[in-house]
Design a protein around this motif. Structure first.
Motif, PDB file in Angstrom:
ATOM      1  N   ILE A 188       0.833  -1.205   0.000  1.00 43.91           N
ATOM      2  CA  ILE A 188       0.000   0.000   0.000  1.00 43.91           C
ATOM      3  C   ILE A 188       0.866   1.253   0.000  1.00 43.91           C
ATOM      4  O   ILE A 188       0.603   2.215  -0.732  1.00 43.91           O
ATOM      5  CB  ILE A 188      -0.958  -0.034   1.209  1.00 43.91           C
ATOM      6  CG1 ILE A 188      -1.997  -1.140   1.008  1.00 43.91           C
ATOM      7  CG2 ILE A 188      -1.638   1.318   1.403  1.00 43.91           C
ATOM      8  CD1 ILE A 188      -2.833  -1.440   2.225  1.00 43.91           C
ATOM      9  N   GLU A 189       1.911   1.258   0.815  1.00 41.81           N
ATOM     10  CA  GLU A 189       2.796   2.422   0.866  1.00 41.81           C
ATOM     11  C   GLU A 189       3.469   2.667  -0.484  1.00 41.81           C
ATOM     12  O   GLU A 189       3.627   3.815  -0.908  1.00 41.81           O
ATOM     13  CB  GLU A 189       3.841   2.228   1.958  1.00 41.81           C
ATOM     14  CG  GLU A 189       3.271   2.344   3.365  1.00 41.81           C
ATOM     15  CD  GLU A 189       4.308   2.065   4.434  1.00 41.81           C
ATOM     16  OE1 GLU A 189       5.391   1.523   4.096  1.00 41.81           O
ATOM     17  OE2 GLU A 189       4.045   2.382   5.619  1.00 41.81           O
ATOM     18  N   GLN A 190       3.851   1.607  -1.169  1.00 41.41           N
ATOM     19  CA  GLN A 190       4.478   1.762  -2.479  1.00 41.41           C
ATOM     20  C   GLN A 190       3.499   2.368  -3.480  1.00 41.41           C
ATOM     21  O   GLN A 190       3.867   3.267  -4.257  1.00 41.41           O
ATOM     22  CB  GLN A 190       4.971   0.409  -3.001  1.00 41.41           C
ATOM     23  CG  GLN A 190       5.605   0.496  -4.393  1.00 41.41           C
ATOM     24  CD  GLN A 190       6.088  -0.849  -4.898  1.00 41.41           C
ATOM     25  OE1 GLN A 190       6.482  -1.712  -4.110  1.00 41.41           O
ATOM     26  NE2 GLN A 190       6.056  -1.038  -6.195  1.00 41.41           N
ATOM     27  N   ALA A 191       2.257   1.892  -3.455  1.00 40.24           N
ATOM     28  CA  ALA A 191       1.252   2.431  -4.371  1.00 40.24           C
ATOM     29  C   ALA A 191       1.006   3.914  -4.113  1.00 40.24           C
ATOM     30  O   ALA A 191       0.870   4.709  -5.051  1.00 40.24           O
ATOM     31  CB  ALA A 191      -0.046   1.640  -4.237  1.00 40.24           C
ATOM     32  N   LEU A 192       0.986   4.297  -2.836  1.00 40.97           N
ATOM     33  CA  LEU A 192       0.770   5.698  -2.501  1.00 40.97           C
ATOM     34  C   LEU A 192       1.958   6.560  -2.937  1.00 40.97           C
ATOM     35  O   LEU A 192       1.769   7.678  -3.445  1.00 40.97           O
ATOM     36  CB  LEU A 192       0.536   5.848  -0.996  1.00 40.97           C
ATOM     37  CG  LEU A 192      -0.776   5.256  -0.469  1.00 40.97           C
ATOM     38  CD1 LEU A 192      -0.837   5.366   1.048  1.00 40.97           C
ATOM     39  CD2 LEU A 192      -1.977   5.948  -1.103  1.00 40.97           C
TER      40      LEU A 192
ATOM     41  N   GLN B 143       4.405  10.512  -6.708  1.00 46.72           N
ATOM     42  CA  GLN B 143       5.491  10.803  -7.648  1.00 46.72           C
ATOM     43  C   GLN B 143       4.966  11.180  -9.029  1.00 46.72           C
ATOM     44  O   GLN B 143       5.588  11.946  -9.756  1.00 46.72           O
ATOM     45  CB  GLN B 143       6.427   9.597  -7.746  1.00 46.72           C
ATOM     46  CG  GLN B 143       7.249   9.350  -6.487  1.00 46.72           C
ATOM     47  CD  GLN B 143       7.889   7.976  -6.457  1.00 46.72           C
ATOM     48  OE1 GLN B 143       7.727   7.175  -7.396  1.00 46.72           O
ATOM     49  NE2 GLN B 143       8.616   7.671  -5.385  1.00 46.72           N
ATOM     50  N   GLN B 144       3.817  10.649  -9.380  1.00 46.71           N
ATOM     51  CA  GLN B 144       3.225  10.931 -10.685  1.00 46.71           C
ATOM     52  C   GLN B 144       2.314  12.158 -10.662  1.00 46.71           C
ATOM     53  O   GLN B 144       1.676  12.473 -11.650  1.00 46.71           O
ATOM     54  CB  GLN B 144       2.424   9.711 -11.151  1.00 46.71           C
ATOM     55  CG  GLN B 144       3.275   8.470 -11.393  1.00 46.71           C
ATOM     56  CD  GLN B 144       2.442   7.212 -11.521  1.00 46.71           C
ATOM     57  OE1 GLN B 144       1.217   7.256 -11.578  1.00 46.71           O
ATOM     58  NE2 GLN B 144       3.117   6.068 -11.551  1.00 46.71           N
ATOM     59  N   ASN B 145       2.283  12.863  -9.516  1.00 47.08           N
ATOM     60  CA  ASN B 145       1.386  14.009  -9.348  1.00 47.08           C
ATOM     61  C   ASN B 145      -0.060  13.626  -9.644  1.00 47.08           C
ATOM     62  O   ASN B 145      -0.826  14.403 -10.222  1.00 47.08           O
ATOM     63  CB  ASN B 145       1.820  15.175 -10.245  1.00 47.08           C
ATOM     64  CG  ASN B 145       3.141  15.760  -9.828  1.00 47.08           C
ATOM     65  OD1 ASN B 145       3.336  16.114  -8.667  1.00 47.08           O
ATOM     66  ND2 ASN B 145       4.078  15.851 -10.770  1.00 47.08           N
TER      67      ASN B 145
END
Length: 383
Positions: free
Chosen positions: A7-11, A16-18
């Protein structure tokens, strides 16, 4: 990777992609203004195209409905939740739009999901405009049917797909007015192609109903097209919430038997159905509101053309200002807020990659000076 790490990686990737989404708490909103964080903004992000969410007749109808029925339906329409208010609204909608039947749903998302889940089987094909709403595309992906998407508003691309072999039935899907681009589907051509191949046509007219056509009957009525399935919603021009599916008697009976979103969901509150009835009356008598909205659209597009603003080709209340880059769209939205204008940056995956934009929406409740102010700020912000 455990649950928390995933979940943290997805967030992180979203940030990062704005593309990170955040909700904003408002303390009062209508078609013209929105109050947030102690400040009042001109509101150019609402789907309340006719301003009916604040109409006194609609509010009073909800209050009377609550006094009579309470604030909830108490169950599924198949159990104990189907009131006289629901029945009256379904009949009024069917009569207004010229269909034998109308079925109420709690939301447009639920309506679209319910229809595709109930109808589609193995061997069937769904032929959807590539920019159809997420509820339709998700339902198509979840169904056992094969999803084939055609290039946006290109009937010749649909024609090529219809000629491909299909073992079952074919369902053509489009929106009447597209929610992110604001343009209108070529419904006459799409219906003709569907009929040539014995396919059905489903039109989601969430953003056209109320704002277009004789007495606000929407995009299909305006183009003299009667699809086999018409989905309308009450959260835009109606100013309330909920949805309805307009169809034949036999399809309505089929959906009542097999549409799980109807069978297993609590029905909308009867008081809400009362409010929608009042909004329907306002829409039917609302030529002056539609004329006012069209005047604002012309004013904005004329001014935007003089400023060479990169607008999408839209004659609807939805006026997308194309930006491209996510970060630039966010910065432009923030610049407008510093000048007292609320407009939302729309980014992928809601829109295709590289097509981030400000989705500017106009309302009949705006005034001419509001449009001029918007143009003045955009002139400064886009230099």
């Amino acid at each position: 990777m455990n649950w928390q790490q995933r979940i943290e990686q997805a967030l992180r990737e979203q940030q990062q992609q704005n593309a990170y989404r955040q909700r904003q708490v408002h303390y009062g909103v209508n078609g013209r203004h929105v109050a947030l964080n102690g400040r009042c903004y001109l509101n150019f992000s609402s789907n309340d195209y006719l301003g009916l969410s604040q109409h006194q007749a609609v509010i009073a109808a909800w209050q009377r409905g609550a006094e009579r029925y309470g604030v909830g339906s108490g169950g599924s329409a198949h159990v104990s939740g189907f009131s006289a208010a629901h029945q009256q609204l379904e009949q009024q909608l069917a009569d207004w739009l010229g269909y034998p039947r109308a079925l109420l749903f709690i939301s447009g998302y639920a309506a679209n999901q319910a229809v595709l889940a109930a109808l589609m089987r193995n061997g069937d094909a769904i032929l959807a405009d590539r920019l159809s709403h997420a509820s339709l595309q998700e339902a198509a992906h979840l169904s056992p049917a094969q999803l084939r998407r055609f290039q946006h508003n290109r009937p010749e691309k649909l024609a090529a797909l219809l000629q491909k072999k299909c073992l079952g039935q074919q369902l053509v899907i489009t929106e009447g007015v597209f929610s992110m681009d604001g343009d209108t589907a070529p419904l006459v051509e799409l219906q003709a192609l569907a009929q040539q191949h014995a396919a059905w046509l489903l039109v989601d007219d969430a953003h056209g109903i109320g704002s277009y056509g004789d007495r606000g009957r929407g995009s299909c009525w305006q183009q003299n097209v009667k699809p086999e399935i018409l989905v309308i919603t009450f959260g835009k021009a109606f100013g309330v919430s909920g949805a309805a599916v307009l169809c034949s008697d036999f399809l309505a009976e089929y959906l009542l038997q097999f549409a799980r979103h109807l069978i297993y969901s609590t029905a909308m509150p009867p008081a809400q159905a009362c409010a929608v009835q009042a909004a329907l009356h306002c829409i039917q008598q609302g030529d002056h509101l539609r004329q006012q909205l069209q005047s604002h659209i012309r004013q904005f597009r004329t001014g935007a053309a003089q400023l060479a603003l990169p607008l999408a080709d839209s004659e609807s209340a939805i006026q997308p200002l194309l930006v491209g880059d996510n970060q630039q769209a966010l910065q432009l939205a923030e610049c407008l807020r510093t000048h007292g204008i609320w407009a939302t940056a729309i980014r992928p995956p809601t829109v295709p990659l590289g097509s981030a934009r400000l989705r500017l929406t106009l309302s009949a409740t705006h005034q001419a000076q509001d449009i001029e102010r918007l143009l003045e700020v955009l002139d400064v912000a886009t230099r």
